[in-house]
Design an enzyme around this catalytic site. Structure first.
Site, PDB file in Angstrom:
ATOM      1  N   ASP A   1     -17.203  97.932  33.680  1.00 16.20           N
ATOM      2  CA  ASP A   1     -17.496  98.420  32.200  1.00 16.20           C
ATOM      3  C   ASP A   1     -16.276  99.217  32.013  1.00 16.20           C
ATOM      4  OD1 ASP A   1     -19.511  97.464  31.457  1.00 16.20           O
ATOM      5  OD2 ASP A   1     -21.340  99.206  32.134  1.00 16.20           O
TER       6      ASP A   1
ATOM      7  N   GLN B   1     -26.265  99.712  33.670  1.00 14.87           N
ATOM      8  CA  GLN B   1     -26.896 100.082  32.323  1.00 14.87           C
ATOM      9  C   GLN B   1     -27.201 101.270  31.746  1.00 14.87           C
ATOM     10  OE1 GLN B   1     -26.072  96.985  30.710  1.00 14.87           O
ATOM     11  NE2 GLN B   1     -27.015  98.025  28.714  1.00 14.87           N
TER      12      GLN B   1
ATOM     13  N   LYS C   1     -26.575  88.911  31.541  1.00 16.14           N
ATOM     14  CA  LYS C   1     -25.408  88.829  31.909  1.00 16.14           C
ATOM     15  C   LYS C   1     -25.610  88.223  33.679  1.00 16.14           C
ATOM     16  CE  LYS C   1     -23.699  93.721  30.836  1.00 16.14           C
ATOM     17  NZ  LYS C   1     -24.328  94.879  30.966  1.00 16.14           N
TER      18      LYS C   1
END
Length: 292
Positions: A119, A96, A52
């Site tokens: 997300d 995450q 990322k």
């Protein structure tokens, strides 16, 4: 049979994003800023977050990585989320997953400002997606849909079978594939308690496998000319590799591929598109495209 190249598709899209960011900044606009919060040292999460950061550089974004050890308290992590919610320089951020067991993942997701939830996991974004309103769509389903569109794969009226019902892939993918402005398909979601699973798959024009069981989808489950999208990325021991492992998909690629019109490989299929979709969501967040 055509292999769907997620890596090449993602590279092309990231180049387009980089060009747009360059134009925004040169016109005096704000450089998009993505923050990733990483807890512990899970190998898969480490790799994903590192990729990322690289993608942010390729797209011209500002990126920040915040790390915590696995013993971080839930209160500390929620305080971090609160700070990021209030930081006006941060356009979007992700925490995450998975998180250590002592932390309530859903509580953390709920605490994220939905306007920065790139997300696409917050209930407001999930709900808006379900009724077709503009929102951040979770990265893997959006990546899969982008691939289907990029390769001009016909989905309207087709029978689509989704293997797996997770909140991250299965459920949102089903919503996308059934919605008129996206897949416009007839969707069946199968899981561990589904009866006649092989029969369901054999009738499918499109199979999206997202169950995390290596080589689960075999040739006898796929009809001639089907489209097969493999979301699985399980680490399997492989002593011939320097790392000692390889990534294995949910589809037994070598025997299934000859029957397919289109198929994604693992790696190099859905994976690169997941990160690419996160970049698309971050750009949208920076431009305040969905929420003012």
């Amino acid at each position: 049979m055509q292999i769907i190249d997620g890596k090449a598709t993602a590279t092309a899209i990231k180049a387009e994003i980089a060009e747009e960011v360059k134009n925004i900044v040169s016109a005096g606009g704000k450089q998009p800023h993505l923050v990733a919060v990483l807890v512990g040292h899970d190998g898969g999460s480490e790799t994903y977050v590192r990729n990322k950061v690289i993608a942010c550089e390729q797209c011209g974004f500002k990126s920040t990585l915040i790390r915590y050890e696995a013993d971080v308290t839930e209160a500390e992590l929620l305080a971090c989320v609160d700070r990021l919610n209030k930081d006006k320089d941060v356009d979007g951020f992700i925490v995450q997953l998975p998180l250590p067991r002592h932390i309530d993942e859903q509580k953390v997701i709920m605490s994220i400002d939905f306007r920065k939830d790139v997300d696409g996991f917050h209930p407001i974004n999930v709900g808006r997606m379900c009724i077709g309103l503009p929102c951040f769509i979770s990265a893997t389903p959006l990546g899969i849909w982008t691939l289907l569109s990029h390769y001009n794969i016909e989905t309207s009226g087709k029978k689509c079978v989704i293997l797996g019902r997770s909140n991250i892939v299965g459920k949102p993918m089903a919503q996308l594939m059934m919605q008129k402005q996206y897949g416009d398909a007839t969707v069946t979601v199968c899981h561990s308690h589904s009866k006649d699973l092989k029969k369901e798959c054999r009738e499918a024009d499109i199979i999206i496998a997202a169950i995390g069981q290596p080589n689960f989808v075999t040739a006898d489950m796929v009809k001639q000319g089907a489209v097969v999208i493999d979301v699985g990325t399980t680490r399997v021991e492989d002593k011939t590799r320097k790392s000692g492992f390889r990534l294995n998909g949910d589809v037994k690629f070598d025997e299934v591929a000859p029957k397919c019109a289109f198929i994604t490989p693992v790696p190099g299929g859905v994976g690169p598109m997941t990160i690419c979709s996160l970049m698309k969501n971050t750009l949208a967040a920076g431009k305040k495209e969905y929420y003012k």
